[in-house]
Motif scaffolding. Structure first.
Motif, PDB file in Angstrom:
ATOM      1  N   SER A 190      26.120  37.554  25.382  1.00  0.00           N
ATOM      2  CA  SER A 190      25.687  37.390  26.773  1.00  0.00           C
ATOM      3  C   SER A 190      26.467  38.290  27.722  1.00  0.00           C
ATOM      4  CB  SER A 190      25.855  35.931  27.203  1.00  0.00           C
ATOM      5  OG  SER A 190      27.218  35.614  27.439  1.00  0.00           O
ATOM      6  N   GLY A 191      27.505  38.982  27.190  1.00  0.00           N
ATOM      7  CA  GLY A 191      28.284  39.899  28.021  1.00  0.00           C
ATOM      8  C   GLY A 191      29.645  39.386  28.426  1.00  0.00           C
ATOM      9  N   TRP A 226      16.592  36.540  26.303  1.00  0.00           N
ATOM     10  CA  TRP A 226      17.326  36.558  27.574  1.00  0.00           C
ATOM     11  C   TRP A 226      18.813  36.759  27.320  1.00  0.00           C
ATOM     12  CZ3 TRP A 226      14.833  31.640  30.215  1.00  0.00           C
ATOM     13  CH2 TRP A 226      13.538  31.972  30.645  1.00  0.00           C
ATOM     14  N   ALA A 274      21.114  39.812  28.572  1.00  0.00           N
ATOM     15  CA  ALA A 274      22.274  39.561  29.438  1.00  0.00           C
ATOM     16  C   ALA A 274      23.479  40.371  28.986  1.00  0.00           C
ATOM     17  CB  ALA A 274      22.620  38.069  29.447  1.00  0.00           C
ATOM     18  N   PRO A 284      21.595  43.581  31.679  1.00  0.00           N
ATOM     19  CA  PRO A 284      21.431  42.473  32.633  1.00  0.00           C
ATOM     20  C   PRO A 284      20.524  42.832  33.811  1.00  0.00           C
ATOM     21  CG  PRO A 284      23.649  43.423  32.748  1.00  0.00           C
ATOM     22  CD  PRO A 284      23.004  43.982  31.531  1.00  0.00           C
ATOM     23  N   LEU A 335      17.032  41.670  33.272  1.00  0.00           N
ATOM     24  CA  LEU A 335      16.827  40.243  33.527  1.00  0.00           C
ATOM     25  C   LEU A 335      16.646  39.980  35.015  1.00  0.00           C
ATOM     26  CD1 LEU A 335      19.226  38.175  31.214  1.00  0.00           C
ATOM     27  CD2 LEU A 335      16.760  38.468  31.044  1.00  0.00           C
ATOM     28  N   VAL A 379      21.018  35.981  35.410  1.00  0.00           N
ATOM     29  CA  VAL A 379      22.019  36.365  34.423  1.00  0.00           C
ATOM     30  C   VAL A 379      23.165  35.354  34.425  1.00  0.00           C
ATOM     31  CG1 VAL A 379      23.692  38.145  33.752  1.00  0.00           C
ATOM     32  CG2 VAL A 379      21.431  38.798  34.612  1.00  0.00           C
ATOM     33  N   ARG A 422      24.518  33.280  31.155  1.00  0.00           N
ATOM     34  CA  ARG A 422      25.895  33.393  30.690  1.00  0.00           C
ATOM     35  C   ARG A 422      26.623  32.054  30.724  1.00  0.00           C
ATOM     36  NH1 ARG A 422      27.524  39.343  33.362  1.00  0.00           N
ATOM     37  NH2 ARG A 422      26.525  40.567  31.699  1.00  0.00           N
TER      38      ARG A 422
END
Length: 290
Positions: free
Chosen positions: A34-35, A156, A160, A164, A167, A174, A178
């Motif tokens: 997700s980053g 999704w 992300a 991102p 999204l 985002v 997350r």
């Protein structure tokens, strides 16, 4: 012991020892895809191991301990998300701070609950898990693999961590993606810790994770942030751990190999893997970015 019996014993030990690594690596995957960088897996695992042991012993039920670890993991995951997503804290520093927090708070709690800074009371043999966490770990990998690539919410999560901006352009938050991923990361890693205190052992003992949170993170990197390759890396590291247990006390001629040299085997394998001995890994493009 003949060769077949030895191989069977090593295989069984590998699967058992891989269980906490699999849960923790899947937790790390949720966060990092997700980053959000997550080096707090060790602290999450310690939290889950302690919560699981306390609830499991109090209710005389491994399942109650499992549920308590899930709740504790969600709480500490949400707290981590609060710092790194909402307050924009440095993700590496915050992750290490959470590891130190777990190492310091848990002995304080054991002193309050049991008047001891050591281990928690042990569960009875019949109250421990027999094999259930092992099956759940493999099921979790299968579920995440399907969800990540075959569902809208899974995509999704991937966007992300990779794009991102895409999204945001499609109207998806985002921040919410997350938050969900980091909370799930805490829950899965806590289950990894609970599998130590409710499955591989019968109680919580200080620092019982023994660096498994970092090994799980290494497995995730070695597996290129993908569920099945990360699972394979967990099995590799667990095999090295099972092998070092089997090799303790081995002799070369008249000299016994120092046990410390044998015990470092899993960590040497981890370092060699991370050094890029078998190819390089590419992290998600937006990993660590706000």
């Amino acid at each position: 012991m003949d060769m077949m019996a030895l191989l069977f014993s090593l295989s069984l030990a590998t699967l058992r020892l891989a269980t906490p690594l699999i849960f923790a690596s899947m937790g790390g995957l949720m966060s990092e895809r997700s980053g959000i960088v997550n080096v707090a897996l060790e602290g999450f695992m310690l939290t889950g191991a302690f919560a699981g042991a306390v609830a499991g012993q109090y209710f005389a039920s491994a399942w109650m301990g499992w549920a308590a670890a899930l709740f504790a993991g969600l709480v500490i995951g949400a707290l981590y998300a609060l710092f790194v997503i909402e307050l924009k804290a440095d993700q590496i520093v915050t992750g290490m701070a959470f590891n130190l927090l777990a190492m310091g708070v848990i002995p304080f709690l054991t002193k309050i609950f049991y008047n001891s800074t050591g281990s928690t009371p042990a569960l009875l043999v019949e109250d421990r898990f027999a094999f259930e966490p092992l099956l759940m770990a493999f099921a979790l990998v299968a579920l995440i693999s399907f969800w990540l690539y075959k569902t809208r919410s899974g995509l999704w999560l991937l966007f992300a961590g990779e794009h991102p901006e895409a999204l945001v352009a499609s109207g998806v938050s985002v921040r919410k993606v997350r938050w969900s991923a980091v909370c799930a990361s805490g829950a899965f890693a806590a289950w990894g810790g609970a599998s130590l205190s409710l499955f591989l052992a019968s109680s919580y003992s200080p620092m019982m994770t023994g660096g498994r949170g970092f090994m799980a993170l290494a497995a995730l990197i070695f597996g290129k942030w993908k569920p099945v390759p990360a699972l394979a890396a967990c099995l590799l590291f667990a095999f090295a751990d099972a092998l070092q247990i089997r090799l303790q006390g081995v002799r070369i001629g008249d000299m016994e190999v120092p046990v410390q040299f044998v015990q470092i085997l899993p960590y040497v394998v981890t370092i060699v893997a991370l050094a890029g001995f078998i190819g390089k890994s590419r992290a998600p493009k937006a990993l660590g970015r706000e």
